[in-house]
Design an enzyme around this catalytic site. Structure first.
Site, PDB file in Angstrom:
ATOM      1  N   PRO A   9       0.766  -1.153   0.155  1.00  0.00           N
ATOM      2  CA  PRO A   9      -0.195  -0.354   0.281  1.00  0.00           C
ATOM      3  C   PRO A   9       0.744   1.442  -0.032  1.00  0.00           C
ATOM      4  O   PRO A   9       1.850   1.233   0.713  1.00  0.00           O
ATOM      5  CB  PRO A   9      -0.849   0.117   1.152  1.00  0.00           C
ATOM      6  CG  PRO A   9      -0.014  -1.159   2.001  1.00  0.00           C
ATOM      7  CD  PRO A   9       0.590  -2.496   0.743  1.00  0.00           C
ATOM      8  N   ASN A  10      -0.062   2.423  -0.956  1.00  0.00           N
ATOM      9  CA  ASN A  10       0.998   3.839  -0.819  1.00  0.00           C
ATOM     10  C   ASN A  10       2.227   3.591  -1.458  1.00  0.00           C
ATOM     11  O   ASN A  10       2.244   4.291  -1.550  1.00  0.00           O
ATOM     12  CB  ASN A  10       1.223   4.272   0.753  1.00  0.00           C
ATOM     13  CG  ASN A  10      -0.346   4.192   1.359  1.00  0.00           C
ATOM     14  OD1 ASN A  10      -1.483   4.624   0.833  1.00  0.00           O
ATOM     15  ND2 ASN A  10      -0.474   3.303   2.323  1.00  0.00           N
ATOM     16  N   ARG A  17       3.848  10.997  -1.626  1.00  0.00           N
ATOM     17  CA  ARG A  17       3.795  11.459  -0.370  1.00  0.00           C
ATOM     18  C   ARG A  17       5.507  11.425   0.563  1.00  0.00           C
ATOM     19  O   ARG A  17       6.473  11.315  -0.178  1.00  0.00           O
ATOM     20  CB  ARG A  17       3.526   9.807  -0.097  1.00  0.00           C
ATOM     21  CG  ARG A  17       4.864   8.370  -0.245  1.00  0.00           C
ATOM     22  CD  ARG A  17       4.491   7.114  -0.379  1.00  0.00           C
ATOM     23  NE  ARG A  17       3.913   7.063   0.595  1.00  0.00           N
ATOM     24  CZ  ARG A  17       4.133   6.076   1.612  1.00  0.00           C
ATOM     25  NH1 ARG A  17       4.708   4.980   0.776  1.00  0.00           N
ATOM     26  NH2 ARG A  17       4.141   5.561   3.380  1.00  0.00           N
ATOM     27  N   TYR A  22      10.771   9.177   0.876  1.00  0.00           N
ATOM     28  CA  TYR A  22      10.720   8.229   0.368  1.00  0.00           C
ATOM     29  C   TYR A  22      11.070   9.213  -0.928  1.00  0.00           C
ATOM     30  O   TYR A  22      11.822   8.325  -2.382  1.00  0.00           O
ATOM     31  CB  TYR A  22       9.374   8.460   0.005  1.00  0.00           C
ATOM     32  CG  TYR A  22       8.542   6.991   1.186  1.00  0.00           C
ATOM     33  CD1 TYR A  22       9.440   6.458   1.712  1.00  0.00           C
ATOM     34  CD2 TYR A  22       7.117   8.089   2.183  1.00  0.00           C
ATOM     35  CE1 TYR A  22       8.624   5.482   2.877  1.00  0.00           C
ATOM     36  CE2 TYR A  22       7.647   6.800   3.334  1.00  0.00           C
ATOM     37  CZ  TYR A  22       7.369   5.694   3.381  1.00  0.00           C
ATOM     38  OH  TYR A  22       7.342   5.215   4.395  1.00  0.00           O
ATOM     39  N   ASN A  74       7.534  -5.865  -0.742  1.00  0.00           N
ATOM     40  CA  ASN A  74       7.481  -4.317   0.246  1.00  0.00           C
ATOM     41  C   ASN A  74       6.324  -4.196   0.741  1.00  0.00           C
ATOM     42  O   ASN A  74       5.940  -3.294  -0.317  1.00  0.00           O
ATOM     43  CB  ASN A  74       8.443  -3.099  -0.564  1.00  0.00           C
ATOM     44  CG  ASN A  74       8.251  -1.985   0.249  1.00  0.00           C
ATOM     45  OD1 ASN A  74       7.977  -1.563   1.529  1.00  0.00           O
ATOM     46  ND2 ASN A  74       9.025  -0.681   0.208  1.00  0.00           N
ATOM     47  N   ALA A  77       3.389  -0.522   5.254  1.00  0.00           N
ATOM     48  CA  ALA A  77       2.831  -0.565   6.349  1.00  0.00           C
ATOM     49  C   ALA A  77       2.395  -1.909   7.013  1.00  0.00           C
ATOM     50  O   ALA A  77       2.406  -2.476   7.668  1.00  0.00           O
ATOM     51  CB  ALA A  77       1.778   0.535   6.847  1.00  0.00           C
ATOM     52  N   ASP A  87       2.112 -15.436   7.732  1.00  0.00           N
ATOM     53  CA  ASP A  87       1.857 -17.189   6.783  1.00  0.00           C
ATOM     54  C   ASP A  87       2.350 -17.004   5.726  1.00  0.00           C
ATOM     55  O   ASP A  87       2.689 -18.971   5.168  1.00  0.00           O
ATOM     56  CB  ASP A  87       0.161 -16.979   7.715  1.00  0.00           C
ATOM     57  CG  ASP A  87      -0.022 -17.002   8.821  1.00  0.00           C
ATOM     58  OD1 ASP A  87       1.413 -17.176   9.600  1.00  0.00           O
ATOM     59  OD2 ASP A  87      -1.028 -17.391   9.964  1.00  0.00           O
ATOM     60  N   GLU A  98      12.407  -9.331   1.518  1.00  0.00           N
ATOM     61  CA  GLU A  98      11.694  -7.778   2.459  1.00  0.00           C
ATOM     62  C   GLU A  98      12.649  -7.032   2.364  1.00  0.00           C
ATOM     63  O   GLU A  98      13.776  -6.627   2.427  1.00  0.00           O
ATOM     64  CB  GLU A  98      10.820  -8.122   3.354  1.00  0.00           C
ATOM     65  CG  GLU A  98      10.691  -6.735   3.920  1.00  0.00           C
ATOM     66  CD  GLU A  98       9.526  -6.990   5.172  1.00  0.00           C
ATOM     67  OE1 GLU A  98       8.898  -8.090   5.641  1.00  0.00           O
ATOM     68  OE2 GLU A  98       9.665  -6.320   6.125  1.00  0.00           O
ATOM     69  N   HIS A 100      12.323  -2.413   2.558  1.00  0.00           N
ATOM     70  CA  HIS A 100      12.267  -0.943   2.921  1.00  0.00           C
ATOM     71  C   HIS A 100      12.585   0.243   2.330  1.00  0.00           C
ATOM     72  O   HIS A 100      13.758   0.322   2.279  1.00  0.00           O
ATOM     73  CB  HIS A 100      11.752  -0.868   4.469  1.00  0.00           C
ATOM     74  CG  HIS A 100      10.370  -1.743   4.249  1.00  0.00           C
ATOM     75  ND1 HIS A 100       9.022  -1.538   4.448  1.00  0.00           N
ATOM     76  CD2 HIS A 100      11.312  -3.173   5.535  1.00  0.00           C
ATOM     77  CE1 HIS A 100       8.870  -2.877   5.438  1.00  0.00           C
ATOM     78  NE2 HIS A 100       9.316  -3.452   5.344  1.00  0.00           N
ATOM     79  N   ARG A 107      12.508   5.441  12.647  1.00  0.00           N
ATOM     80  CA  ARG A 107      11.279   5.853  12.482  1.00  0.00           C
ATOM     81  C   ARG A 107      10.817   6.038  13.974  1.00  0.00           C
ATOM     82  O   ARG A 107      10.821   5.396  14.747  1.00  0.00           O
ATOM     83  CB  ARG A 107      10.604   6.090  11.293  1.00  0.00           C
ATOM     84  CG  ARG A 107      11.578   5.944   9.847  1.00  0.00           C
ATOM     85  CD  ARG A 107      10.817   5.220   8.376  1.00  0.00           C
ATOM     86  NE  ARG A 107      10.079   6.818   8.484  1.00  0.00           N
ATOM     87  CZ  ARG A 107       9.102   6.616   7.584  1.00  0.00           C
ATOM     88  NH1 ARG A 107       8.884   5.446   6.993  1.00  0.00           N
ATOM     89  NH2 ARG A 107       7.291   6.921   7.536  1.00  0.00           N
ATOM     90  N   ARG A 111       7.331   1.203  13.676  1.00  0.00           N
ATOM     91  CA  ARG A 111       7.841   1.125  12.305  1.00  0.00           C
ATOM     92  C   ARG A 111       9.204   0.345  12.739  1.00  0.00           C
ATOM     93  O   ARG A 111       9.277  -0.649  11.664  1.00  0.00           O
ATOM     94  CB  ARG A 111       7.962   2.270  11.162  1.00  0.00           C
ATOM     95  CG  ARG A 111       7.498   2.750  10.683  1.00  0.00           C
ATOM     96  CD  ARG A 111       7.818   3.744  10.163  1.00  0.00           C
ATOM     97  NE  ARG A 111       6.721   5.007   9.618  1.00  0.00           N
ATOM     98  CZ  ARG A 111       5.906   4.804   8.674  1.00  0.00           C
ATOM     99  NH1 ARG A 111       5.112   3.678   8.098  1.00  0.00           N
ATOM    100  NH2 ARG A 111       4.982   6.013   8.728  1.00  0.00           N
TER     101      ARG A 111
HETATM  102  C1  DQA Z   1       8.158   1.129   3.405  1.00  0.00           C
HETATM  103  C2  DQA Z   1       8.229   1.915   5.712  1.00  0.00           C
HETATM  104  C3  DQA Z   1       6.633   1.472   6.031  1.00  0.00           C
HETATM  105  O1  DQA Z   1       6.977   1.729   7.689  1.00  0.00           O
HETATM  106  C4  DQA Z   1       6.116   2.481   5.077  1.00  0.00           C
HETATM  107  O2  DQA Z   1       4.592   2.480   5.716  1.00  0.00           O
HETATM  108  C5  DQA Z   1       5.671   2.459   3.877  1.00  0.00           C
HETATM  109  C6  DQA Z   1       6.889   2.442   3.239  1.00  0.00           C
HETATM  110  C7  DQA Z   1       9.314   1.908   3.419  1.00  0.00           C
HETATM  111  O3  DQA Z   1       9.317   1.312   1.944  1.00  0.00           O
HETATM  112  O4  DQA Z   1      10.537   2.261   3.824  1.00  0.00           O
HETATM  113  O5  DQA Z   1       5.052   2.220   3.114  1.00  0.00           O
HETATM  114  O6  DQA Z   1       7.794   0.798   3.932  1.00  0.00           O
END
Ligand code: DQA
Length: 146
Positions: A9-10, A17, A22, A74, A77, A87, A98, A100, A107, A111
């Site tokens: 998400p996002n 954003r 980022y 990735n 959140a 799971d 994974e 980020h 942060r 997180r």
């Molecule tokens: C993120 C870190 C997460 O805490 C955040 O909610 C994101 C982006 C990152 O790539 O740094 O959406 O996954």
């Protein structure tokens, strides 16, 4: 070799954003760079993004059935609280990394925990787009030398 890159998400809002955290590069640029790095390491990459937990879980569950050799995720959140996604990751046996973009350990407190990271073979945080390159390199090594 086939690689699935899943963005949660996002991440589609990259470049818009919270740019001090980022950066200003867009999601489309991340997709382009990821595909290029994947190619350099012998992968053909499919890159997917979803704002929905269930869709991400469905995609993770299908990773082997769809013939992927490795998974980069990735989870956004969802990393911090989705035991369901954790799971699902545990249920598939391809090498998983994974990533980020930001340094989640430095942060907000919420997180600092990733419930999904322990379901993956590798965790890379705080390296921006380059974290994807590093993860792809690790995954290529894991696929070649299991
Ligand atoms: C993120 C870190 C997460 O805490 C955040 O909610 C994101 C982006 C990152 O790539 O740094 O959406 O996954």
């Amino acid at each position: 070799m086939k690689l699935l890159i899943l963005n949660g998400p996002n991440l589609n809002r990259l470049g818009v954003r919270e740019t001090p955290i980022y950066g200003t590069k867009s999601y489309e640029e991340l997709v382009k760079m990821s595909k290029l790095w994947a190619q350099e390491h012998g992968f053909e990459a499919d890159v997917r993004q979803s704002n929905h937990e269930g869709i991400l879980i469905d995609l993770v569950q299908c990773v082997e059935m769809m013939g992927y050799h490795a998974l980069l995720i990735n989870p956004g959140a969802y990393a911090h609280y989705s035991y369901a996604l954790a799971d699902a990751l545990r249920s598939v046996s391809v090498p998983k990394a994974e990533v980020h973009l930001s340094d989640i350990m430095n942060r907000e407190n919420f997180r600092k925990i990733s419930v999904t990271a322990s379901a993956c073979d590798k965790l890379i945080t705080g390296c921006g787009f380059d974290g994807y390159r590093q993860a792809i390199l690790c995954l290529a090594k894991m696929v070649r030398e299991p």
